[in-house]
Design an enzyme around this catalytic site. Structure first.
Site, PDB file in Angstrom:
ATOM      1  N   ASP A  38       0.850  -1.191   0.000  1.00 56.47           N
ATOM      2  CA  ASP A  38       0.000   0.000   0.000  1.00 56.47           C
ATOM      3  C   ASP A  38       0.884   1.239   0.000  1.00 56.47           C
ATOM      4  O   ASP A  38       1.883   1.311   0.719  1.00 56.47           O
ATOM      5  CB  ASP A  38      -0.905  -0.002   1.235  1.00 56.47           C
ATOM      6  CG  ASP A  38      -2.037   0.994   1.113  1.00 56.47           C
ATOM      7  OD1 ASP A  38      -3.204   0.559   1.016  1.00 56.47           O
ATOM      8  OD2 ASP A  38      -1.764   2.216   1.111  1.00 56.47           O
ATOM      9  N   ILE A  39       0.502   2.223  -0.788  1.00 51.71           N
ATOM     10  CA  ILE A  39       1.312   3.439  -0.923  1.00 51.71           C
ATOM     11  C   ILE A  39       1.206   4.324   0.321  1.00 51.71           C
ATOM     12  O   ILE A  39       2.075   5.170   0.563  1.00 51.71           O
ATOM     13  CB  ILE A  39       0.883   4.213  -2.204  1.00 51.71           C
ATOM     14  CG1 ILE A  39       2.009   5.103  -2.703  1.00 51.71           C
ATOM     15  CG2 ILE A  39      -0.388   4.988  -1.981  1.00 51.71           C
ATOM     16  CD1 ILE A  39       1.739   5.696  -4.078  1.00 51.71           C
ATOM     17  N   ASN A  96     -12.924  -3.192   2.316  1.00 50.76           N
ATOM     18  CA  ASN A  96     -13.936  -2.141   2.330  1.00 50.76           C
ATOM     19  C   ASN A  96     -14.848  -2.278   1.127  1.00 50.76           C
ATOM     20  O   ASN A  96     -14.411  -2.659   0.033  1.00 50.76           O
ATOM     21  CB  ASN A  96     -13.251  -0.760   2.301  1.00 50.76           C
ATOM     22  CG  ASN A  96     -12.537  -0.448   3.600  1.00 50.76           C
ATOM     23  OD1 ASN A  96     -13.045  -0.743   4.677  1.00 50.76           O
ATOM     24  ND2 ASN A  96     -11.353   0.134   3.516  1.00 50.76           N
ATOM     25  N   VAL A 105     -10.925   3.056  -3.810  1.00 51.45           N
ATOM     26  CA  VAL A 105     -10.529   2.503  -5.111  1.00 51.45           C
ATOM     27  C   VAL A 105     -11.553   1.438  -5.511  1.00 51.45           C
ATOM     28  O   VAL A 105     -11.679   0.397  -4.830  1.00 51.45           O
ATOM     29  CB  VAL A 105      -9.114   1.892  -5.059  1.00 51.45           C
ATOM     30  CG1 VAL A 105      -8.734   1.347  -6.435  1.00 51.45           C
ATOM     31  CG2 VAL A 105      -8.086   2.930  -4.593  1.00 51.45           C
ATOM     32  N   HIS A 109     -10.244  -5.137  -3.413  1.00 57.04           N
ATOM     33  CA  HIS A 109      -8.928  -5.341  -2.809  1.00 57.04           C
ATOM     34  C   HIS A 109      -9.099  -5.722  -1.352  1.00 57.04           C
ATOM     35  O   HIS A 109     -10.019  -5.282  -0.669  1.00 57.04           O
ATOM     36  CB  HIS A 109      -8.043  -4.097  -2.931  1.00 57.04           C
ATOM     37  CG  HIS A 109      -8.693  -2.833  -2.454  1.00 57.04           C
ATOM     38  ND1 HIS A 109      -9.618  -2.144  -3.199  1.00 57.04           N
ATOM     39  CD2 HIS A 109      -8.548  -2.128  -1.307  1.00 57.04           C
ATOM     40  CE1 HIS A 109     -10.025  -1.078  -2.534  1.00 57.04           C
ATOM     41  NE2 HIS A 109      -9.392  -1.044  -1.369  1.00 57.04           N
ATOM     42  N   HIS A 111      -7.030  -5.645   2.224  1.00 60.36           N
ATOM     43  CA  HIS A 111      -5.886  -5.126   2.968  1.00 60.36           C
ATOM     44  C   HIS A 111      -5.372  -6.221   3.901  1.00 60.36           C
ATOM     45  O   HIS A 111      -6.161  -6.826   4.647  1.00 60.36           O
ATOM     46  CB  HIS A 111      -6.295  -3.936   3.849  1.00 60.36           C
ATOM     47  CG  HIS A 111      -6.827  -2.748   3.118  1.00 60.36           C
ATOM     48  ND1 HIS A 111      -6.077  -1.601   2.912  1.00 60.36           N
ATOM     49  CD2 HIS A 111      -8.039  -2.498   2.559  1.00 60.36           C
ATOM     50  CE1 HIS A 111      -6.807  -0.705   2.274  1.00 60.36           C
ATOM     51  NE2 HIS A 111      -8.007  -1.224   2.041  1.00 60.36           N
TER      52      HIS A 111
HETATM   53  P1  DGP Z   1      -9.726   1.548   0.322  1.00 60.28           P
HETATM   54  O1  DGP Z   1     -10.014   2.732   1.206  1.00 60.28           O
HETATM   55  O2  DGP Z   1     -10.108   0.247   0.962  1.00 60.28           O
HETATM   56  O3  DGP Z   1     -10.301   1.732  -1.067  1.00 60.28           O
HETATM   57  O4  DGP Z   1      -8.139   1.481   0.187  1.00 60.28           O
HETATM   58  C1  DGP Z   1      -7.420   1.920  -0.938  1.00 60.28           C
HETATM   59  C2  DGP Z   1      -5.968   1.822  -0.609  1.00 60.28           C
HETATM   60  O5  DGP Z   1      -5.234   1.988  -1.804  1.00 60.28           O
HETATM   61  C3  DGP Z   1      -5.449   2.894   0.353  1.00 60.28           C
HETATM   62  O6  DGP Z   1      -4.958   2.256   1.554  1.00 60.28           O
HETATM   63  C4  DGP Z   1      -4.317   3.573  -0.384  1.00 60.28           C
HETATM   64  C5  DGP Z   1      -4.025   2.630  -1.521  1.00 60.28           C
HETATM   65  N1  DGP Z   1      -3.588   3.288  -2.742  1.00 60.28           N
HETATM   66  C6  DGP Z   1      -4.208   4.307  -3.371  1.00 60.28           C
HETATM   67  N2  DGP Z   1      -3.531   4.641  -4.495  1.00 60.28           N
HETATM   68  C7  DGP Z   1      -2.483   3.796  -4.560  1.00 60.28           C
HETATM   69  C8  DGP Z   1      -1.416   3.632  -5.501  1.00 60.28           C
HETATM   70  O7  DGP Z   1      -1.299   4.338  -6.503  1.00 60.28           O
HETATM   71  N3  DGP Z   1      -0.502   2.662  -5.236  1.00 60.28           N
HETATM   72  C9  DGP Z   1      -0.600   1.847  -4.138  1.00 60.28           C
HETATM   73  N4  DGP Z   1       0.350   0.934  -3.971  1.00 60.28           N
HETATM   74  N5  DGP Z   1      -1.602   1.961  -3.235  1.00 60.28           N
HETATM   75  C10 DGP Z   1      -2.515   2.930  -3.461  1.00 60.28           C
END
Ligand code: DGP
Length: 124
Positions: A38-39, A96, A105, A109, A111
């Protein structure tokens, strides 16, 4: 702008990662699954596991994906949890779905969070 959780958006960030248009730090990949860091890590270990298919959230994934995709997904989760460093003392899985959950997103996915005591299940 409100996120559309009813129609798959091919321009969502994870679709771009799957097409190789955005970088990621991969921790697992197979025919059906990609997992990457996660970023914005919320814990010392924070991995996102995604199916390669076009699914918005857990409901359409589990309703519409093939058995092979679903098995590959959960086997990958187990493998990652077995093999990741820093996860020996436990982990939490979070998926989520939709606005109230905080999903941002719209590509399914999971976590994987670990590496410290994670506290209560949700904020007060
Ligand atoms: P959610 O709130 O469950 O939709 O989590 C989305 C997650 O995605 C959040 O923890 C941050 C991560 N995220 C968003 N953009 C990027 C990206 O460009 N790269 C990566 N590796 N993670 C990302």
């Amino acid at each position: 702008m409100a996120i559309d959780f009813t129609t798959y958006d091919d321009d969502n960030i994870f679709a771009k990662i799957l097409r190789g248009e955005l970088p990621n730090t991969t921790v697992h990949e197979d025919d059906h699954v990609l997992a990457f860091l996660d970023i914005v890590p919320a814990a010392p270990v924070h991995v996102l596991v995604i199916p390669k298919g076009r699914y918005i959230a857990q409901d359409d994934f589990h309703r519409e994906a093939s058995d092979a995709e679903i098995i590959a997904f959960w086997r990958a989760v187990a493998k990652i949890c077995d093999e990741l460093d820093g996860i020996e003392d436990g982990h939490r899985l979070i998926a989520n779905q939709g606005g109230d959950s905080g999903q941002v997103v719209p590509h399914f996915h999971l976590h994987i969070l670990a590496g410290k005591p994670l506290g209560p299940l949700i904020a007060a």
